[in-house]
Scaffold this active site. Structure first.
Site, mmCIF file in Angstrom:
data_model
loop_
_atom_site.group_PDB
_atom_site.id
_atom_site.type_symbol
_atom_site.label_atom_id
_atom_site.label_comp_id
_atom_site.label_asym_id
_atom_site.label_seq_id
_atom_site.Cartn_x
_atom_site.Cartn_y
_atom_site.Cartn_z
ATOM 1 N N LYS A 181 0.814 -1.225 0.000
ATOM 2 C CA LYS A 181 0.000 0.000 0.000
ATOM 3 C C LYS A 181 0.842 1.268 0.000
ATOM 4 O O LYS A 181 0.473 2.265 -0.602
ATOM 5 C CB LYS A 181 -1.018 -0.002 1.133
ATOM 6 C CG LYS A 181 -0.429 0.073 2.510
ATOM 7 C CD LYS A 181 -1.516 -0.184 3.561
ATOM 8 C CE LYS A 181 -0.922 -0.087 4.939
ATOM 9 N NZ LYS A 181 -1.626 -0.893 5.930
ATOM 10 N N ARG A 232 -8.850 -1.678 16.379
ATOM 11 C CA ARG A 232 -9.236 -1.363 15.007
ATOM 12 C C ARG A 232 -10.053 -2.566 14.565
ATOM 13 O O ARG A 232 -11.043 -2.875 15.235
ATOM 14 C CB ARG A 232 -8.008 -1.065 14.129
ATOM 15 C CG ARG A 232 -8.383 -0.190 12.920
ATOM 16 C CD ARG A 232 -7.182 0.191 12.063
ATOM 17 N NE ARG A 232 -6.677 -0.956 11.308
ATOM 18 C CZ ARG A 232 -5.584 -0.889 10.525
ATOM 19 N NH1 ARG A 232 -4.908 0.254 10.415
ATOM 20 N NH2 ARG A 232 -5.181 -1.955 9.867
#
Ligand SMILES: *Cc1c(COP(=O)(O)O)cnc(C)c1O
Length: 364
Positions: free
Chosen positions: A36, A131
């Protein structure tokens, strides 16, 4: 070459992968390469694959599609738990996804059946960073349901720490994940092949553990590309930390006062800034700004100080170097600065040291 520019040392990337594979492989841990930060750049991704990284992982489906279309041969894993609105693309373009929501898994199943595909899933377990992840008390119920869904194959479990809450992946967190894996295999008579313990923040845990338990996979981005662990951001021995160099051009160089003068209001960033009065100084402007880079995340390699920035400019203290218009300045980048630079269309991406790498690649 057009400026600003980022030099990307391919040979050093290859070296870091090789070292990390050796390090983590010594205790049976395989590396999934996280793309990413490089925006799914196919050339860089292909170096990872040539260095024998079998799974490439990205949080954005667009990056995965880009690498696939460029012919980069790997298994693709979607890192960000899929949105309901993208399940069909997930099934078509990725081999594996990380998941935490049953409603999404049911949709993935539906589209996998429709496309006659078996989509592999890894269930994320919440270990305290808050998360993504299923609460450990609910994992039995989720697994029970997932095993009933056609078109899906449950291949493993995983956890992600040190991202939202900054909670470290220590021995107790990792042995918790291991024991959940063992428990699930026994209870449901299944075999989990991937137990993915985390990311670049797992380095300290790895170094201090004789026995890594059932953990056999880590998803690494920052360690590969910046040569650092992600808890304290210390360099990992034998790795390069200077793979990327941001090169920026000076567009103004003048002697000016050190303190802005006139009535004080908000600046471009909505802040009211205070300046010390230090008399006249040598100042310069660089042709790059907040829309290209996280200005707080770059460190000059030369002896200058960043005074501030707006969306298209960085102002520097030029006293020590006396740079002239047209001169260039080089910077190191942290993860967030790198992420933005590599995804900015205004910055030239320049791969270097490719030949050296070719020989490395051929010899392996
Ligand atoms: C970004 C990400 C990683 C990689 O993290 P690094 O610190 O760059 O190694 C791993 N897992 C997930 C779920 C991610 O989103």
């Amino acid at each position: 070459m057009k400026l600003p520019r980022i030099d990307i040392d391919i040979g050093k990337i290859a070296h870091n992968i090789q070292q990390l594979k050796k390090l983590y492989g010594s205790k049976g841990i395989q590396i999934t390469g996280v793309t990413k930060v490089i925006g799914g750049n196919p050339l860089i991704a292909s170096i990872l694959v040539k260095k024998d990284i079998k799974i490439l992982a990205d949080s954005r489906i667009e990056n995965i599609v880009k690498m696939r279309k460029a012919g980069v041969q790997a298994k693709y894993l979607l890192l960000r738990t899929p949105a309901l609105s993208q399940v069909e693309e997930v099934v078509i373009y990725t081999d594996i996804s990380l998941n935490s929501e049953l409603i999404v898994l049911k949709e993935l199943s539906k589209y996998a059946i429709r496309n006659q595909i078996i989509h592999k899933v890894v269930l994320m377990v919440e270990l305290g960073d808050l998360r993504e992840g299923i609460m450990p008390l609910e994992i039995n119920n989720t697994v029970k349901e997932v095993l009933l869904l056609k078109g899906l194959s449950l291949i493993g479990i995983g956890s992600n720490l040190a991202c939202f809450g900054g909670i470290g992946p220590d021995a107790s967190k990792m042995s918790k994940l291991s024991s959940i894996a063992i428990h699930l295999e026994k209870k449901f008579k299944i075999k989990l092949t991937i137990i993915s313990g985390g990311n670049s923040a797992n380095y300290h845990w790895f170094k201090s553990s004789k026995n890594v338990g059932r953990i056999n996979n880590l998803r690494l981005g920052e360690s590969i590309f910046l040569g650092r662990e992600a808890l304290c951001r210390k360099p990992i021995p034998k790795l390069f930390t200077d793979i990327f160099t941001l090169v920026v051009e000076v567009i103004e160089s003048k002697i000016k006062p050190s303190k802005p003068y006139g009535k004080v209001f908000q600046n471009a960033n909505g802040k009211i800034k205070k300046f010390k009065k230090k008399g006249l100084m040598n100042r310069a402007i660089l042709a790059i700004g907040g829309q290209d880079v996280d200005v707080s995340g770059i460190t000059p390699r030369q002896n200058i100080d960043i005074l501030g920035g707006s969306s298209d400019h960085i102002v520097i203290d030029n006293t020590k170097l006396n740079l002239k218009v047209g001169d260039t300045v080089e910077f190191d980048l942290n993860y967030s600065a790198l992420l933005r630079v590599l995804n900015s269309s205004y910055i030239t991406k320049n791969t270097i040291n490719f030949n050296e790498c070719k020989s490395v690649l051929q010899s392996s």
